[in-house]
Scaffold this active site. Structure first.
Site, PDB file in Angstrom:
ATOM      1  N   ASP A  11      31.992  10.755 -61.914  1.00  0.00           N
ATOM      2  CA  ASP A  11      33.069  10.915 -60.747  1.00  0.00           C
ATOM      3  C   ASP A  11      32.485  12.164 -59.929  1.00  0.00           C
ATOM      4  O   ASP A  11      31.407  12.605 -60.518  1.00  0.00           O
ATOM      5  CB  ASP A  11      34.269  10.911 -61.118  1.00  0.00           C
ATOM      6  CG  ASP A  11      34.879  12.111 -61.974  1.00  0.00           C
ATOM      7  OD1 ASP A  11      33.863  13.039 -62.209  1.00  0.00           O
ATOM      8  OD2 ASP A  11      35.936  12.207 -62.078  1.00  0.00           O
ATOM      9  N   HIS A  12      33.044  12.518 -58.991  1.00  0.00           N
ATOM     10  CA  HIS A  12      32.710  13.879 -58.467  1.00  0.00           C
ATOM     11  C   HIS A  12      33.031  14.976 -59.198  1.00  0.00           C
ATOM     12  O   HIS A  12      31.674  15.785 -58.877  1.00  0.00           O
ATOM     13  CB  HIS A  12      33.790  14.132 -57.260  1.00  0.00           C
ATOM     14  CG  HIS A  12      35.303  14.018 -57.628  1.00  0.00           C
ATOM     15  ND1 HIS A  12      36.237  12.800 -58.193  1.00  0.00           N
ATOM     16  CD2 HIS A  12      36.038  15.125 -57.978  1.00  0.00           C
ATOM     17  CE1 HIS A  12      37.197  13.237 -58.519  1.00  0.00           C
ATOM     18  NE2 HIS A  12      37.390  14.610 -58.380  1.00  0.00           N
ATOM     19  N   CYS A  68      32.713  12.906 -66.320  1.00  0.00           N
ATOM     20  CA  CYS A  68      33.684  13.255 -65.568  1.00  0.00           C
ATOM     21  C   CYS A  68      34.080  14.323 -65.895  1.00  0.00           C
ATOM     22  O   CYS A  68      33.618  15.537 -66.506  1.00  0.00           O
ATOM     23  CB  CYS A  68      34.842  12.115 -65.391  1.00  0.00           C
ATOM     24  SG  CYS A  68      35.874  12.149 -67.103  1.00  0.00           S
ATOM     25  N   GLY A  69      35.340  15.143 -65.282  1.00  0.00           N
ATOM     26  CA  GLY A  69      35.811  16.516 -65.460  1.00  0.00           C
ATOM     27  C   GLY A  69      35.998  16.728 -67.077  1.00  0.00           C
ATOM     28  O   GLY A  69      35.425  17.689 -67.396  1.00  0.00           O
ATOM     29  N   THR A  70      36.595  15.848 -67.609  1.00  0.00           N
ATOM     30  CA  THR A  70      36.807  15.964 -69.071  1.00  0.00           C
ATOM     31  C   THR A  70      36.094  14.954 -69.926  1.00  0.00           C
ATOM     32  O   THR A  70      35.793  15.234 -71.317  1.00  0.00           O
ATOM     33  CB  THR A  70      38.324  15.802 -69.474  1.00  0.00           C
ATOM     34  OG1 THR A  70      38.506  14.244 -69.207  1.00  0.00           O
ATOM     35  CG2 THR A  70      39.165  16.835 -68.713  1.00  0.00           C
ATOM     36  N   GLY A  71      35.553  13.797 -69.284  1.00  0.00           N
ATOM     37  CA  GLY A  71      34.825  12.758 -70.192  1.00  0.00           C
ATOM     38  C   GLY A  71      35.960  11.936 -70.755  1.00  0.00           C
ATOM     39  O   GLY A  71      35.360  10.729 -70.946  1.00  0.00           O
ATOM     40  N   ILE A  72      37.128  12.030 -70.564  1.00  0.00           N
ATOM     41  CA  ILE A  72      38.109  11.371 -71.231  1.00  0.00           C
ATOM     42  C   ILE A  72      38.249   9.828 -70.431  1.00  0.00           C
ATOM     43  O   ILE A  72      38.149   9.079 -70.784  1.00  0.00           O
ATOM     44  CB  ILE A  72      39.447  11.922 -71.501  1.00  0.00           C
ATOM     45  CG1 ILE A  72      39.342  13.198 -72.442  1.00  0.00           C
ATOM     46  CG2 ILE A  72      40.446  11.202 -71.888  1.00  0.00           C
ATOM     47  CD1 ILE A  72      40.444  14.066 -72.333  1.00  0.00           C
ATOM     48  N   GLY A  73      38.609  10.343 -69.176  1.00  0.00           N
ATOM     49  CA  GLY A  73      38.483   8.964 -68.344  1.00  0.00           C
ATOM     50  C   GLY A  73      37.895   7.906 -68.145  1.00  0.00           C
ATOM     51  O   GLY A  73      37.887   6.738 -68.412  1.00  0.00           O
ATOM     52  N   HIS A 101      26.978   6.753 -87.098  1.00  0.00           N
ATOM     53  CA  HIS A 101      28.173   5.834 -87.885  1.00  0.00           C
ATOM     54  C   HIS A 101      28.835   4.800 -86.925  1.00  0.00           C
ATOM     55  O   HIS A 101      29.357   3.845 -87.441  1.00  0.00           O
ATOM     56  CB  HIS A 101      29.326   6.947 -88.136  1.00  0.00           C
ATOM     57  CG  HIS A 101      28.850   7.846 -89.119  1.00  0.00           C
ATOM     58  ND1 HIS A 101      29.761   8.525 -89.802  1.00  0.00           N
ATOM     59  CD2 HIS A 101      27.769   8.054 -90.015  1.00  0.00           C
ATOM     60  CE1 HIS A 101      29.135   9.418 -90.832  1.00  0.00           C
ATOM     61  NE2 HIS A 101      27.772   8.991 -90.847  1.00  0.00           N
ATOM     62  N   ARG A 135      26.841   0.760 -94.624  1.00  0.00           N
ATOM     63  CA  ARG A 135      28.356   0.749 -94.550  1.00  0.00           C
ATOM     64  C   ARG A 135      29.003   0.735 -93.355  1.00  0.00           C
ATOM     65  O   ARG A 135      30.319   0.121 -92.997  1.00  0.00           O
ATOM     66  CB  ARG A 135      28.780   1.683 -95.517  1.00  0.00           C
ATOM     67  CG  ARG A 135      28.710   3.088 -95.252  1.00  0.00           C
ATOM     68  CD  ARG A 135      28.931   4.369 -96.173  1.00  0.00           C
ATOM     69  NE  ARG A 135      28.723   5.544 -95.883  1.00  0.00           N
ATOM     70  CZ  ARG A 135      29.561   6.301 -95.316  1.00  0.00           C
ATOM     71  NH1 ARG A 135      30.539   6.222 -95.105  1.00  0.00           N
ATOM     72  NH2 ARG A 135      28.998   7.616 -95.269  1.00  0.00           N
ATOM     73  N   HIS A 136      28.276   1.353 -92.532  1.00  0.00           N
ATOM     74  CA  HIS A 136      29.040   1.432 -91.059  1.00  0.00           C
ATOM     75  C   HIS A 136      28.919   0.067 -90.389  1.00  0.00           C
ATOM     76  O   HIS A 136      29.672   0.017 -89.359  1.00  0.00           O
ATOM     77  CB  HIS A 136      28.289   2.505 -90.114  1.00  0.00           C
ATOM     78  CG  HIS A 136      28.572   4.099 -90.937  1.00  0.00           C
ATOM     79  ND1 HIS A 136      29.373   4.351 -91.273  1.00  0.00           N
ATOM     80  CD2 HIS A 136      27.170   4.508 -91.617  1.00  0.00           C
ATOM     81  CE1 HIS A 136      29.108   5.721 -91.882  1.00  0.00           C
ATOM     82  NE2 HIS A 136      27.828   5.511 -92.085  1.00  0.00           N
TER      83      HIS A 136
END
Length: 147
Positions: A11-12, A68-73, A101, A135-136
């Site tokens: 994003d911006h 993005c700003g936080t990477g979360i959205g 993993h 195992r992963h």
């Protein structure tokens, strides 16, 4: 050995970091697929996260980098696409472990939270790390199951 294509979306808030990382990987011989945004004007991160998730899930790129700003959205948006496994990372340990993993195929970064050098290190580690399997593998398979 041929390097994979890496898709980029931001994003911006992530526009400048996306461009910097994209240009560096291109100079290193990676194929790049830039899905935007293409300027600093305000845009909606879900549109770019969705486009990135769809491109990676469809095999248009082996990996994706979402900013993005936080990477979360943008990571939430990308993860809504079946076959996309986006991981928000803040350091090289999380970048390594998400590949080893979780077989993550998209690295999400928060441009307002990490510096350029940390972002570079995360990208380098993410792309250099193989999925451990073993195992992963069963756990990762469960990520693709629907409720």
């Amino acid at each position: 050995m041929t390097k994979p294509t890496v898709a980029f979306a931001a994003d911006h808030a992530g526009f400048e970091l996306k461009n910097l990382l994209r240009d560096e990987l291109k100079a290193q011989g990676y194929g790049v697929l830039d899905l935007g945004t293409n300027g600093p004007e305000s845009v909606d991160y879900p549109d770019f996260g969705r486009a990135l998730g769809e491109a990676v899930a469809a095999g248009k790129a082996g990996f994706g980098i979402a900013v993005c700003g936080t990477g979360i959205g943008i990571s939430i948006a990308a993860n809504r696409i079946a076959g996309c496994r986006a991981a928000l990372c803040h350091d090289t340990t999380s970048a390594r472990l998400c590949r080893e993993h979780n077989d993550a195929n998209v690295l999400a970064l928060g441009a307002r939270l990490i510096g350029v050098e940390t972002a570079r290190d995360c990208v380098k580690t993410f792309l250099a790390t193989e999925f451990a399997g073993g195992r992963h593998a069963g756990r990762v398979a469960k990520l693709g199951q629907t409720a």
